[in-house]
Design a protein around this motif. Structure first.
Motif, PDB file in Angstrom:
ATOM      1  N   TRP A 162       0.843  -1.200   0.000  1.00  0.00           N
ATOM      2  CA  TRP A 162       0.000   0.000   0.000  1.00  0.00           C
ATOM      3  C   TRP A 162       0.875   1.246   0.000  1.00  0.00           C
ATOM      4  N   HIS A 163       1.943   1.230   0.783  1.00  0.00           N
ATOM      5  CA  HIS A 163       2.866   2.366   0.803  1.00  0.00           C
ATOM      6  C   HIS A 163       3.663   2.456  -0.502  1.00  0.00           C
ATOM      7  N   ASP A 164       4.008   1.323  -1.081  1.00  0.00           N
ATOM      8  CA  ASP A 164       4.683   1.360  -2.378  1.00  0.00           C
ATOM      9  C   ASP A 164       3.782   1.999  -3.433  1.00  0.00           C
ATOM     10  N   ARG A 165       2.513   1.695  -3.370  1.00  0.00           N
ATOM     11  CA  ARG A 165       1.550   2.169  -4.369  1.00  0.00           C
ATOM     12  C   ARG A 165       1.321   3.673  -4.265  1.00  0.00           C
ATOM     13  N   HIS A 166       1.276   4.213  -3.055  1.00  0.00           N
ATOM     14  CA  HIS A 166       0.870   5.612  -2.861  1.00  0.00           C
ATOM     15  C   HIS A 166       2.057   6.467  -2.411  1.00  0.00           C
ATOM     16  N   GLU A 167       2.562   7.272  -3.331  1.00  0.00           N
ATOM     17  CA  GLU A 167       3.689   8.127  -2.996  1.00  0.00           C
ATOM     18  C   GLU A 167       3.337   9.140  -1.909  1.00  0.00           C
ATOM     19  N   GLY A 168       2.062   9.463  -1.782  1.00  0.00           N
ATOM     20  CA  GLY A 168       1.654  10.411  -0.751  1.00  0.00           C
ATOM     21  C   GLY A 168       2.017   9.971   0.658  1.00  0.00           C
ATOM     22  N   PHE A 169       2.142   8.653   0.866  1.00  0.00           N
ATOM     23  CA  PHE A 169       2.549   8.130   2.170  1.00  0.00           C
ATOM     24  C   PHE A 169       4.072   8.127   2.334  1.00  0.00           C
ATOM     25  N   ARG A 170       4.800   8.377   1.241  1.00  0.00           N
ATOM     26  CA  ARG A 170       6.255   8.293   1.269  1.00  0.00           C
ATOM     27  C   ARG A 170       6.912   9.645   1.006  1.00  0.00           C
ATOM     28  N   THR A 171       6.211  10.707   1.330  1.00  0.00           N
ATOM     29  CA  THR A 171       6.757  12.048   1.139  1.00  0.00           C
ATOM     30  C   THR A 171       6.439  12.878   2.369  1.00  0.00           C
ATOM     31  N   THR A 172       7.302  13.853   2.648  1.00  0.00           N
ATOM     32  CA  THR A 172       7.090  14.695   3.813  1.00  0.00           C
ATOM     33  C   THR A 172       7.716  16.060   3.562  1.00  0.00           C
ATOM     34  N   ALA A 173       7.476  16.983   4.480  1.00  0.00           N
ATOM     35  CA  ALA A 173       8.017  18.335   4.378  1.00  0.00           C
ATOM     36  C   ALA A 173       9.035  18.559   5.484  1.00  0.00           C
ATOM     37  N   VAL A 174      10.160  19.152   5.136  1.00  0.00           N
ATOM     38  CA  VAL A 174      11.203  19.444   6.116  1.00  0.00           C
ATOM     39  C   VAL A 174      11.518  20.942   6.072  1.00  0.00           C
ATOM     40  N   PRO A 175      11.919  21.518   7.213  1.00  0.00           N
ATOM     41  CA  PRO A 175      12.198  22.962   7.259  1.00  0.00           C
ATOM     42  C   PRO A 175      13.358  23.346   6.344  1.00  0.00           C
ATOM     43  N   THR A 176      13.247  24.536   5.745  1.00  0.00           N
ATOM     44  CA  THR A 176      14.306  25.058   4.882  1.00  0.00           C
ATOM     45  C   THR A 176      15.263  25.964   5.647  1.00  0.00           C
ATOM     46  N   GLY A 177      14.900  26.338   6.869  1.00  0.00           N
ATOM     47  CA  GLY A 177      15.748  27.221   7.662  1.00  0.00           C
ATOM     48  C   GLY A 177      15.340  28.668   7.603  1.00  0.00           C
ATOM     49  N   ASP A 178      14.500  29.035   6.651  1.00  0.00           N
ATOM     50  CA  ASP A 178      14.036  30.419   6.528  1.00  0.00           C
ATOM     51  C   ASP A 178      12.552  30.544   6.844  1.00  0.00           C
ATOM     52  N   GLY A 179      12.027  29.564   7.577  1.00  0.00           N
ATOM     53  CA  GLY A 179      10.611  29.582   7.923  1.00  0.00           C
ATOM     54  C   GLY A 179       9.728  28.828   6.966  1.00  0.00           C
ATOM     55  N   GLY A 180      10.302  28.340   5.886  1.00  0.00           N
ATOM     56  CA  GLY A 180       9.526  27.588   4.908  1.00  0.00           C
ATOM     57  C   GLY A 180       9.799  26.092   4.992  1.00  0.00           C
ATOM     58  N   TYR A 181       9.255  25.364   4.019  1.00  0.00           N
ATOM     59  CA  TYR A 181       9.421  23.913   3.976  1.00  0.00           C
ATOM     60  C   TYR A 181       9.664  23.471   2.542  1.00  0.00           C
ATOM     61  N   HIS A 182      10.394  22.362   2.380  1.00  0.00           N
ATOM     62  CA  HIS A 182      10.511  21.759   1.065  1.00  0.00           C
ATOM     63  C   HIS A 182      10.243  20.261   1.194  1.00  0.00           C
ATOM     64  N   ARG A 183       9.977  19.658   0.059  1.00  0.00           N
ATOM     65  CA  ARG A 183       9.553  18.265   0.031  1.00  0.00           C
ATOM     66  C   ARG A 183      10.754  17.327  -0.053  1.00  0.00           C
ATOM     67  N   VAL A 184      10.665  16.214   0.675  1.00  0.00           N
ATOM     68  CA  VAL A 184      11.580  15.091   0.482  1.00  0.00           C
ATOM     69  C   VAL A 184      10.728  13.841   0.298  1.00  0.00           C
ATOM     70  N   THR A 185      11.234  12.891  -0.463  1.00  0.00           N
ATOM     71  CA  THR A 185      10.453  11.706  -0.841  1.00  0.00           C
ATOM     72  C   THR A 185      11.361  10.478  -0.787  1.00  0.00           C
ATOM     73  N   THR A 186      10.775   9.344  -0.490  1.00  0.00           N
ATOM     74  CA  THR A 186      11.509   8.086  -0.525  1.00  0.00           C
ATOM     75  C   THR A 186      10.879   7.146  -1.546  1.00  0.00           C
ATOM     76  N   ALA A 187      11.674   6.288  -2.129  1.00  0.00           N
ATOM     77  CA  ALA A 187      11.241   5.462  -3.259  1.00  0.00           C
ATOM     78  C   ALA A 187      10.413   4.270  -2.802  1.00  0.00           C
ATOM     79  N   PRO A 188       9.643   3.668  -3.728  1.00  0.00           N
ATOM     80  CA  PRO A 188       8.967   2.405  -3.407  1.00  0.00           C
ATOM     81  C   PRO A 188       9.988   1.362  -2.950  1.00  0.00           C
ATOM     82  N   GLY A 189       9.586   0.525  -2.016  1.00  0.00           N
ATOM     83  CA  GLY A 189      10.468  -0.514  -1.517  1.00  0.00           C
ATOM     84  C   GLY A 189      11.307  -0.092  -0.328  1.00  0.00           C
ATOM     85  N   THR A 190      11.181   1.160   0.100  1.00  0.00           N
ATOM     86  CA  THR A 190      11.991   1.642   1.224  1.00  0.00           C
ATOM     87  C   THR A 190      11.191   1.780   2.510  1.00  0.00           C
ATOM     88  N   VAL A 191       9.922   1.400   2.480  1.00  0.00           N
ATOM     89  CA  VAL A 191       9.074   1.496   3.670  1.00  0.00           C
ATOM     90  C   VAL A 191       8.543   0.109   4.019  1.00  0.00           C
TER      91      VAL A 191
END
Length: 474
Positions: A82-111
């Motif tokens: 299910w996690h391999d199928r849906h990238e939405g479960f394998r992505t998150t937001a991390v702080p950029t240091g200036d008050g904002g956020y950017h996306r990081v993602t992990t590939a299928p098979g890593t969860v």
């Protein structure tokens, strides 16, 4: 399908296990240049990184009973797939240091998803309380994983499944369709059946690229911005509120009351729908017309303003995706003096058509352009559950969509559902609003809905039937 609190769902006695997604490699995260959706970025701006209970008032989820025994290994495989199928479960937001956020993602098979039994806890009520605590303390938009699961095995050949998530990875449509998706996937894993792949499991991150590009094209002169400007009025004006002058100020923090009730039985609803077919109006229009009529009856106001959450899955690519595909549009209905339900339907139909101008326009960016000083606090949505595949099976599985307990002193939301047994409504409202006020409003709402049956003659019968409304979401 009721939209309710977890505490209102009777969990049967059994053995509890919490299932948590984990990365199989410490270096699995990769920087992802795709942006966050506008609503996601705006949501993160309201959060406190040090909040000890980040899920409090924010998590959403689904609970149902799987009609098969729990095979722990097969279930873990199901959740991994299910996690391999849906990238939405394998992505998150991390702080950029200036008050904002950017996306990081992990590939299928890593969860992978691992289960941890909770020993000594078998009473259903105690399990319920424990799960409420876990979801409030562990679910966050800022800390991955943004989704947790629980199973409760019983002495019967079935088990209860709870999916809890931060709103950034689930919306109301996702909440509803995940039941049959998990059931189908689990069955295939257990029986060695084919694991279906599909082009309709599109990534929310890919959608965000499209959504942000559209948002950047908005200008103060855009038609959608003009609709929001008219809805809000003078720049800096407060958002419309439900029964604002009836809400008492209370000391301390209080959980919002939650009410669910049947508005029309299936027999009454079928009477209404027969007339609607004859006068060529849709049930969605009728719901908002009745809300406006009820508001006039209870509060004496001819102008009814609310916001309507709508699904924003632009094409089949995202039909079965798990994610947050929601926009908000303004609904502004002014009833003519002495208007009955027939007249209210005509006015509401025009108002909803005008609202649809905003379907693809970022509500956050639109509000910023019209000088809004706050976000919406009063909303209503409508969903015909019969549009969902195998909706009757979902009822057999005791499927319920869940929302966290809210503590807002201002927000009021209505979720109206056309189900197989009739028309029902769920609502939450400030603790300072007297229960009798809400009770009278819901009574008048039901009365206005049923008043459609008194419309004797066709209304503007020569015009075409209403265009399908956008799918509402909560």
């Amino acid at each position: 399908m009721e939209y309710t609190h977890l505490s209102e769902f009777l969990i049967r006695r059994g053995e509890l296990t919490i299932w948590t997604p984990e990365l199989t490699r410490s270096d699995a995260w990769r920087d992802d240049e795709r942006p966050l959706a506008s609503v996601h970025e705006q949501y993160l701006g309201f959060l406190e990184p040090d909040d000890p209970r980040p899920g409090r008032g924010r998590w959403i989820g689904t609970i149902f009973e799987m009609d098969a025994p729990l095979d722990a290994q097969a279930w873990a495989t199901t959740l991994r797939l299910w996690h391999d199928r849906h990238e939405g479960f394998r992505t998150t937001a991390v702080p950029t240091g200036d008050g904002g956020y950017h996306r990081v993602t992990t590939a299928p098979g890593t969860v992978q998803v691992t289960g941890a039994p909770v020993p000594g806890l078998v009473d259903g009520d105690q399990i319920n309380e424990y799960l409420c605590e876990v979801l409030e303390s562990r679910l966050s938009a800022l800390v991955w994983p943004h989704l947790l699961l629980a199973t409760v095995t019983h002495e019967t050949d079935d088990f209860t499944v709870l999916v809890g998530a931060d709103h950034s990875v689930l919306d109301a449509y996702s909440q509803a369709v995940l039941i049959l998706e998990l059931r189908t996937l689990y069955t295939a894993v257990r029986t060695g059946g084919e694991i279906r792949d599909s082009a309709t499991f599109g990534s929310p991150a890919d959608y965000a690229v499209r959504e942000r590009a559209a948002a950047e094209e908005l200008t103060p002169d855009s038609p959608a911005v003009a609709v929001w400007r008219e809805f809000l009025g003078t720049p800096g004006s407060p958002m419309p509120r439900f029964a604002a002058d009836r809400v008492a100020e209370l000391d301390g923090e209080h959980a919002q009351p939650s009410v669910s009730r049947t508005l029309l039985t299936i027999e009454e609803l079928e009477e209404v729908e027969q007339v609607l077919n004859r006068i060529r109006h849709r049930l969605s229009v009728t719901v908002f017309a009745a809300l406006a009529v009820a508001s006039r009856a209870v509060f004496g106001e001819d102008r009814f303003r609310t916001v309507m959450p709508i699904a924003t899955r632009p094409d089949l690519t995202w039909l079965e995706s798990m994610g947050w595909f929601v926009n908000v549009v303004p609904v502004d209905i002014t009833l003519p003096a002495g208007a009955d339900m027939a007249a209210a339907l005509e006015v509401t139909r025009s108002s909803l058509k005008r609202a649809h101008t905003c379907n693809d326009a970022s509500w956050g960016r639109s509000l910023a352009m019209v000088g809004a000083v706050e976000g919406p606090t009063f909303g209503a949505s409508f969903l015909d559950i019969r549009m969902l595949p195998d909706y009757e099976l979902v009822a057999d599985l005791r499927g319920r969509t869940l929302r966290a307990v809210s503590y807002s002193t201002e927000e009021v939301y209505f979720w109206v559902v056309r189900g197989p047994d009739g028309l029902y409504v769920s609502t939450r409202y400030p603790a300072g609003l007297p229960a009798e006020v809400m009770d009278r409003f819901l009574t008048e709402f039901a009365r206005a809905m049923y008043a459609v049956t008194t419309i004797a003659a066709p209304v503007a019968a020569a015009r075409p039937v209403d265009a399908p409304a956008a799918l509402s979401a909560g």
